[in-house]
Design an enzyme around this catalytic site. Structure first.
Site, PDB file in Angstrom:
ATOM      1  N   HIS A 207      -2.108   6.885   2.263  1.00  0.00           N
ATOM      2  CA  HIS A 207      -1.979   7.731   3.441  1.00  0.00           C
ATOM      3  C   HIS A 207      -2.731   9.014   3.155  1.00  0.00           C
ATOM      4  O   HIS A 207      -2.421   9.725   2.203  1.00  0.00           O
ATOM      5  CB  HIS A 207      -0.507   8.029   3.757  1.00  0.00           C
ATOM      6  CG  HIS A 207      -0.346   8.877   4.979  1.00  0.00           C
ATOM      7  ND1 HIS A 207      -0.284   8.331   6.234  1.00  0.00           N
ATOM      8  CD2 HIS A 207      -0.278  10.220   5.138  1.00  0.00           C
ATOM      9  CE1 HIS A 207      -0.161   9.316   7.116  1.00  0.00           C
ATOM     10  NE2 HIS A 207      -0.157  10.464   6.474  1.00  0.00           N
ATOM     11  N   CYS A 208      -3.739   9.309   3.954  1.00  0.00           N
ATOM     12  CA  CYS A 208      -4.557  10.510   3.753  1.00  0.00           C
ATOM     13  C   CYS A 208      -3.917  11.678   4.503  1.00  0.00           C
ATOM     14  O   CYS A 208      -3.844  11.678   5.729  1.00  0.00           O
ATOM     15  CB  CYS A 208      -5.982  10.264   4.251  1.00  0.00           C
ATOM     16  SG  CYS A 208      -7.069  11.668   3.985  1.00  0.00           S
ATOM     17  N   PHE A 209      -3.471  12.664   3.750  1.00  0.00           N
ATOM     18  CA  PHE A 209      -2.816  13.804   4.374  1.00  0.00           C
ATOM     19  C   PHE A 209      -3.823  14.758   5.023  1.00  0.00           C
ATOM     20  O   PHE A 209      -3.463  15.531   5.893  1.00  0.00           O
ATOM     21  CB  PHE A 209      -1.952  14.541   3.350  1.00  0.00           C
ATOM     22  CG  PHE A 209      -0.751  13.747   2.941  1.00  0.00           C
ATOM     23  CD1 PHE A 209       0.343  13.667   3.773  1.00  0.00           C
ATOM     24  CD2 PHE A 209      -0.736  13.053   1.748  1.00  0.00           C
ATOM     25  CE1 PHE A 209       1.460  12.921   3.424  1.00  0.00           C
ATOM     26  CE2 PHE A 209       0.365  12.308   1.382  1.00  0.00           C
ATOM     27  CZ  PHE A 209       1.470  12.238   2.218  1.00  0.00           C
TER      28      PHE A 209
END
Length: 156
Positions: free
Chosen positions: A61-63
């Site tokens: 999950h790319c913040f």
């Protein structure tokens, strides 16, 4: 772009059906049950707790993008990493050329260019290693989750 989200089911079928088995390259995999989405997940599918969905081939999950990186959008994420790395290195090169070619430029513009070049260099080094890491993962046919899982099982 949809990262490969698996649709949720409104009916809990965990006790009704046996876990489906999938054969991939002669190896039998038993599908795992996701208690949150109420579905049997296909192989390499993981639940993202930030987005609260199951995603096929979930890499991470790319913040920064506030999105899951999965099966359907990994190539776009990889292209973004490549583009940013090239952009930062080109901008650093242009700043360096400016400082070398115009040594008699105004002091403020030289200082500003030097500060910008330093920031670009400091930002491009970790970005390059992140791009190289994802190049390795693509070549190995792995996701970030699988790479971390392998490292954890080797250490334990």
């Amino acid at each position: 772009m949809n990262p490969g989200i698996i649709a949720r089911d409104s009916v809990d079928i965990s006790g009704i059906l046996d876990a489906p088995e999938v054969i991939i390259n002669g190896t039998i995999f038993t599908s795992k049950w996701c208690h949150i989405c109420k579905i049997y997940r296909p192989p390499r599918c993981r639940h993202c707790y930030s987005c609260d969905v199951c995603v096929e081939d979930l890499d991470h999950h790319c913040f920064f993008l506030k999105k899951c990186i999965g099966k359907r959008n990994h190539r776009f994420f990889y292209t973004l990493l490549f583009s940013l790395t090239v952009y930062f290195l080109l901008m650093f090169s242009f700043c360096t050329i400016f400082l070398v070619k115009y040594p008699n430029a105004i002091f403020l513009s030289k200082i500003t260019t030097f500060i910008l070049a330093t920031i670009l260099l400091l930002a491009s080094v970790p970005l390059f290693f992140f791009f190289a890491f994802h190049t390795y993962l693509i070549a190995a046919g792995m996701t970030t989750y699988e790479q971390v899982k392998v490292k954890i099982t080797v250490v334990i």
